[in-house]
Design an enzyme around this catalytic site. Structure first.
Site, PDB file in Angstrom:
ATOM      1  N   CYS A  95       0.839  -1.205   0.000  1.00  0.00           N
ATOM      2  CA  CYS A  95       0.000   0.000   0.000  1.00  0.00           C
ATOM      3  C   CYS A  95       0.870   1.248   0.000  1.00  0.00           C
ATOM      4  O   CYS A  95       1.392   1.647   1.048  1.00  0.00           O
ATOM      5  CB  CYS A  95      -0.938  -0.010   1.202  1.00  0.00           C
ATOM      6  SG  CYS A  95      -2.030   1.439   1.268  1.00  0.00           S
ATOM      7  N   CYS A 112      -0.455   4.105   2.112  1.00  0.00           N
ATOM      8  CA  CYS A 112      -0.280   3.863   3.550  1.00  0.00           C
ATOM      9  C   CYS A 112       1.154   4.137   3.989  1.00  0.00           C
ATOM     10  O   CYS A 112       1.399   4.754   5.024  1.00  0.00           O
ATOM     11  CB  CYS A 112      -0.631   2.418   3.895  1.00  0.00           C
ATOM     12  SG  CYS A 112      -2.259   1.864   3.383  1.00  0.00           S
ATOM     13  N   ASP A 113       2.122   3.661   3.201  1.00  0.00           N
ATOM     14  CA  ASP A 113       3.514   3.618   3.648  1.00  0.00           C
ATOM     15  C   ASP A 113       4.492   4.449   2.821  1.00  0.00           C
ATOM     16  O   ASP A 113       5.669   4.557   3.179  1.00  0.00           O
ATOM     17  CB  ASP A 113       3.997   2.160   3.655  1.00  0.00           C
ATOM     18  CG  ASP A 113       3.148   1.283   4.557  1.00  0.00           C
ATOM     19  OD1 ASP A 113       2.714   1.770   5.611  1.00  0.00           O
ATOM     20  OD2 ASP A 113       2.912   0.111   4.201  1.00  0.00           O
TER      21      ASP A 113
END
Length: 324
Positions: free
Chosen positions: A136, A139-140
């Site tokens: 992701c 996300c990261d």
């Protein structure tokens, strides 16, 4: 064994399931949530979370899920640590059977079984998962500012991840086992226009390399060994992060041939709603969301599902009285 009945039965945990439980419990519907095999969902294998509102400092994914679980229990939701094995959607109330032999009946169902990222299946990938290996970018990606990363895949997901990372990372190398992308042409054109993006065709990841964990320091990725799919030649590339973008698999096995699915296999819901094609059954989170796949959007959909279930039950109450 006699069946236990509930007004609202939630199948699956994670942000969508827990939020649905919180809202349904606050509506005095006494919901029951059957958590499944992986209580907490994908966030249980996520380390630092910086994009969930309400926390000034980074938090751990498991901590966030534990807080949601405790909040759901605090407001009165019943959490059952069991696995659903069978769902009957053609009779009312709906019937659900679990691995322990328990039988439940429910006036409404909220499906929040989630989805799983597809992984490469190599041993080193598992070792560095959450410590340099991610599925992701939104996300990261923030953790790889001005660093070198690779994205694995060739579909829309991979190209979109690479485009996102190109605005954050120093360099992005897209590794694809074929000689052309399967993604939309307009996305490809945008990617090819990025100066800090490189494409490696006919290439696959053979191994992810890095430093082992040395408490209190976790393991970290330092490179990847890449294999040419035509010649078999192995090359080594120093990188800081690997983003696997070869697709997601929604957990819909229980509902195939019972509820309508989208062409890509995700659960179908009505526009601007969590309602499925069967009245009284709702779907929330990654099991239906093939676009955003974020914890915050899953939680939002869990809220929607609980509110829609409450309204559905309220509309059914006069009908039940009339039938008597």
């Amino acid at each position: 064994m006699s069946a236990r009945h509930t007004k609202v039965l939630i199948i699956g945990s994670g942000p969508a399931g827990y939020t649905a439980a919180i809202y349904a419990a606050r509506a005095m519907l006494e919901p029951v949530l059957i958590a499944g095999m992986e209580q907490g969902g994908q966030l249980m294998i996520t380390t630092d979370v910086e994009n969930y509102p309400g926390y000034a400092d980074p938090i751990q994914g498991p901590f966030l899920m534990d807080q949601m679980l405790k909040q759901a229990q605090h407001v009165g939701a019943e959490i059952v640590n069991d696995l659903v094995t069978e769902v009957e959607t053609t009779v009312r109330p709906f019937t659900v059977k679990t691995d322990s032999g328990e039988v439940w009946t429910a006036d409404t169902l909220i499906i929040s079984t989630g989805a799983k990222a597809k992984w490469l299946g190599i041993e080193s990938e598992q070792h560095f998962q959450g410590f340099g290996v991610s599925a992701c970018a939104t996300c990261d990606g923030f953790f790889y500012r001005n660093r070198d990363v690779i994205v694995v895949g060739g579909g829309n997901s991979a190209v979109e991840e690479a485009l996102y990372l190109a605005n954050i990372a120093k360099s992005v190398t897209v590794v694809h086992r074929r000689d052309s992308f399967r993604s939309e042409k307009i996305l490809q054109e945008r990617l090819f226009a990025k100066e800090n993006v490189k494409i490696l065709w006919n290439t696959e990841v053979a191994e992810i390399t890095g430093t082992p964990a040395k408490p209190p320091m976790p393991p970290s990725v330092t490179g990847a060994r890449l294999r040419n799919t035509k010649s078999g030649e192995i090359t080594e590339m120093p990188i800081h992060g690997v983003f696997v973008a070869i697709g997601h698999a929604p957990a819909v096995e229980l509902f195939k041939d019972k509820l309508k699915l989208k062409p890509n296999g995700y659960m179908w819901t009505a526009p601007d709603s969590t309602a499925t094609d069967v009245e009284g059954i709702f779907a929330a989170g990654d099991v239906t969301d093939d676009t955003y796949r974020q914890a915050i959007t899953a939680a939002g959909m869990g809220c929607m599902a609980a509110l829609e279930a409450e309204r559905y039950l309220a509309a059914q109450a006069p009908l039940a009285v009339a039938a008597e």
